[in-house]
Design an enzyme around this catalytic site. Structure first.
Site, PDB file in Angstrom:
ATOM      1  N   GLU A 103      -6.764   4.306  -0.332  1.00  0.00           N
ATOM      2  CA  GLU A 103      -6.237   5.006   1.052  1.00  0.00           C
ATOM      3  C   GLU A 103      -5.746   6.332   0.632  1.00  0.00           C
ATOM      4  OE1 GLU A 103      -4.881   1.171   3.797  1.00  0.00           O
ATOM      5  OE2 GLU A 103      -3.315   2.422   2.945  1.00  0.00           O
ATOM      6  N   CYS A 105       4.926  -2.404   8.034  1.00  0.00           N
ATOM      7  CA  CYS A 105       5.355  -1.306   8.798  1.00  0.00           C
ATOM      8  C   CYS A 105       4.971  -1.115  10.361  1.00  0.00           C
ATOM      9  CB  CYS A 105       4.859  -0.168   7.968  1.00  0.00           C
ATOM     10  SG  CYS A 105       5.330   0.127   6.125  1.00  0.00           S
ATOM     11  N   ASP A 165       0.724  -1.214  -0.143  1.00  0.00           N
ATOM     12  CA  ASP A 165      -0.055   0.103   0.018  1.00  0.00           C
ATOM     13  C   ASP A 165       0.714   1.192  -0.047  1.00  0.00           C
ATOM     14  OD1 ASP A 165      -2.228  -1.581   0.006  1.00  0.00           O
ATOM     15  OD2 ASP A 165      -2.945  -0.692   1.543  1.00  0.00           O
ATOM     16  N   SER A 221      -5.056   5.112   5.446  1.00  0.00           N
ATOM     17  CA  SER A 221      -4.181   4.122   5.851  1.00  0.00           C
ATOM     18  C   SER A 221      -4.409   3.983   7.379  1.00  0.00           C
ATOM     19  CB  SER A 221      -2.931   4.655   5.383  1.00  0.00           C
ATOM     20  OG  SER A 221      -1.831   4.179   6.130  1.00  0.00           O
ATOM     21  N   ASP A 255      -1.719  -5.875   4.960  1.00  0.00           N
ATOM     22  CA  ASP A 255      -2.961  -5.285   4.446  1.00  0.00           C
ATOM     23  C   ASP A 255      -3.903  -6.074   3.972  1.00  0.00           C
ATOM     24  OD1 ASP A 255      -1.399  -3.324   5.467  1.00  0.00           O
ATOM     25  OD2 ASP A 255      -1.985  -1.636   3.766  1.00  0.00           O
ATOM     26  N   LYS A 256      -4.216  -5.974   2.777  1.00  0.00           N
ATOM     27  CA  LYS A 256      -5.584  -6.891   2.012  1.00  0.00           C
ATOM     28  C   LYS A 256      -5.271  -8.232   2.086  1.00  0.00           C
ATOM     29  CE  LYS A 256      -6.528  -2.699   2.036  1.00  0.00           C
ATOM     30  NZ  LYS A 256      -4.953  -2.269   2.296  1.00  0.00           N
TER      31      LYS A 256
END
Length: 556
Positions: free
Chosen positions: A442, A191, A78, A468, A120-121
């Site tokens: 995002e 992250c 992302d 985000s 994320d996804k």
């Protein structure tokens, strides 16, 4: 064994010839076939170490009597996709991942599965697939990145984006930005703050689909490799005991996840992903539940971007299990839920200790008596919107100001960076929802620009897109219904007064019902931005952000 359909009997002799072509022995065929779904790739920092995690998982499966067979899952970074067309392709991969994993497992009749996501996804996509397929499954993520260090302070990716905003405001030099650029992301891993990837990996533990430490053990620790081996061994135990995802992912465990979400102060994206996962087990996780849970769940953690602590700190303090143990002191969790350990939640956490009350506040000394997220409703968002309350400064909990309306993210960023947004404004970004985007981008760039320009304590931002997990401030996303379907956000005009009231869970524009109705009568749908390829199909099938942006076949 389920896999006998593809390997046993005379009719399957052709199938066995193809297994022979793979170099698989008869001894291996006699064992359960275990899918190892590896999200390894060379473009996502959180996934560059997953080859090692995959090897460790396969070792664990083999040690415990299974035959591991790897196939890949895609994943988008992302951060790299942020702020351009690429971000339209982030959320949409969640469903691609679920669908492709379902296709691979069903086509090859695997007996069990270990999923190796990280960013994320990728995490919710594989959780959706696990619930859908319902074969014994364990998750092991790649782990979080260590925090960076700039000028002796811990930093993360959100600091980097805000540094760019500070540069635009003239308060940071190019050389200083370069210092951030070279030091905020020092290792592989997801992250280092409580952003979406780490939120979902922690919630995987909360739901019960990952082992202890899944969400918090840093990517670079050898402990992560040991965890992966144990995940491989554990899936064989679940196979022997016939413990399946729908024994673990239940209404009770989803409520546990929502509770822990509030205590941790997770990303607003969890309000897209938890409903989507619940949808796979036939549960309607209504957004109103979030406020009900938040009202009784204290916020115990302020990890970046909400505060100065990072995932490595949470890990050292005892991790997700220590947070869960605090919550049980007030009876806030269902402790009888089965988990991927083969034990209940209560059995898992009975000996856990909070080793650092500065990182994980005790239940009697929370950051706030209510949870980290809030659902806001009103005449702008009749079906709801979401804000990360724990990352909003006190002076912005209630805010009223004139609307500054933008039809896309790019125009808003240009206005912010050119100094056209001033203290008191409410930035409105629309036509960025699931259908309108399409893909619900995002928006870390505009929120970071606002913070970097020194406006974080005086400007609010509302959108039918999303944020985000690294965003902070009065950033209100998922406004539903979205502009593309004629939601009220499409009817706001420049200068309309908007009131944000987070303590009372409301979001309203000071325009009469009669005027809003008149505006709606004049409103015309926009032509789709994209008419070919996957995004066009996604736009046609996706539901509202308030429903988790799940896909449904359009009704004729």
């Amino acid at each position: 064994m389920r896999s006998d359909a593809a390997k046993t009997g005379m009719q399957q002799a052709p199938h066995r010839s193809l297994f022979n072509a793979l170099g698989i022995t008869q001894e291996e065929l006699d064992r359960p076939l275990v899918a190892v779904v590896s999200s390894y790739n060379e473009i996502v920092p959180g996934h560059m170490n997953l080859d090692k995690i995959c090897d460790a998982v396969k070792t664990g499966i083999s040690m415990a009597g299974g035959t591991p067979i790897m196939f890949p899952a895609i994943a988008v970074c992302d951060g790299i996709a942020m702020g351009h067309t690429g971000m339209k392709y982030s959320l949409v991969t969640r469903d691609l991942i679920a669908d492709s994993t379902e296709a691979m497992v069903m086509a090859h009749q695997f007996d069990a599965m270990v999923c190796i996501p990280n960013c994320d996804k990728n995490v919710p996509g594989l959780l959706m697939a696990a619930a859908r397929l319902n074969i014994p499954t364990v998750f092991v993520s790649g782990g979080p990145m260590l925090a960076g260090h700039v000028h002796g302070k811990k930093r993360s990716l959100s600091s980097m984006f805000e540094a760019v905003g500070s540069y635009s405001a003239g308060t940071m030099s190019e050389e200083e930005v370069r210092d951030f650029e070279c030091n905020v992301c020092p290792t592989c891993g997801s992250c280092s703050g409580m952003y979406t990837a780490n939120s979902m990996n922690c919630l995987t533990e909360a739901i019960g689909m990952g082992l202890q430490g899944n969400g918090t053990i840093p990517a670079v620790y050898s402990e992560r490799i040991r965890l992966a081996k144990h995940a491989g061994m554990k899936v064989m135990e679940l196979y022997e005991k016939n413990i399946r995802p729908r024994d673990i992912i239940t209404e009770k465990s989803m409520m546990n996840a929502l509770t822990i979400d509030m205590a941790l102060g997770c990303s607003t994206n969890s309000m897209l992903h938890l409903p989507a996962i619940a949808h796979e087990i036939g549960m309607d996780l209504d957004l109103d539940l979030a406020n009900e849970v938040s009202a009784k769940t204290p916020n115990l953690c302020h990890l970046a971007p909400a505060g100065p602590t990072y995932m490595e700190d949470l890990n050292e303090a005892g991790g997700v299990y220590a947070v869960m143990k605090e919550l049980t002191k007030k009876g806030l969790l269902n402790t009888d839920c089965m988990t991927a350990t083969g034990k209940t939640v209560g059995e898992n956490i009975k000996d856990c200790v909070n080793r650092d009350p500065e990182v994980i506040r005790t239940i009697d000394n929370p950051y706030s008596q209510t949870g980290g997220l809030a659902i806001l409703k009103g005449n702008i968002a009749p079906d709801g919107s979401v804000v990360k309350r724990s990352a909003v400064v006190p002076e912005m909990m209630v805010h009223e100001g004139p609307a500054r309306v933008f039809e896309c993210e790019d125009d808003a960023i240009e206005a912010i960076k050119s100094g056209k947004i001033v203290a008191g404004d409410v930035v409105v970004i629309r036509y960025e929802g699931p259908k309108g985007g399409p893909g619900m981008r995002e928006m870390l760039n505009p929120t970071s620009a606002i913070a970097g320009m020194g406006l974080g304590s005086s400007v609010a931002l509302i959108t039918d897109g999303r944020f985000s997990g690294a965003s902070r401030g009065a950033s209100i996303g998922h406004v539903s219904p979205e502009a593309a379907v004629g939601g009220p956000i499409a009817l706001i005009e420049e200068g309309d007064m908007i009131k944000v009231d987070i303590p009372n869970n409301t979001l309203n524009v000071a325009v009469s019902d009669e005027e809003m109705k008149a505006r709606k009568e004049k409103w015309q749908p926009r032509e789709p931005k994209i008419t070919t390829g996957y995004l066009a199909r996604y736009s046609a099938m996706v539901t509202s952000g308030s429903r988790g942006a799940v896909l449904e076949v359009p009704k004729n």
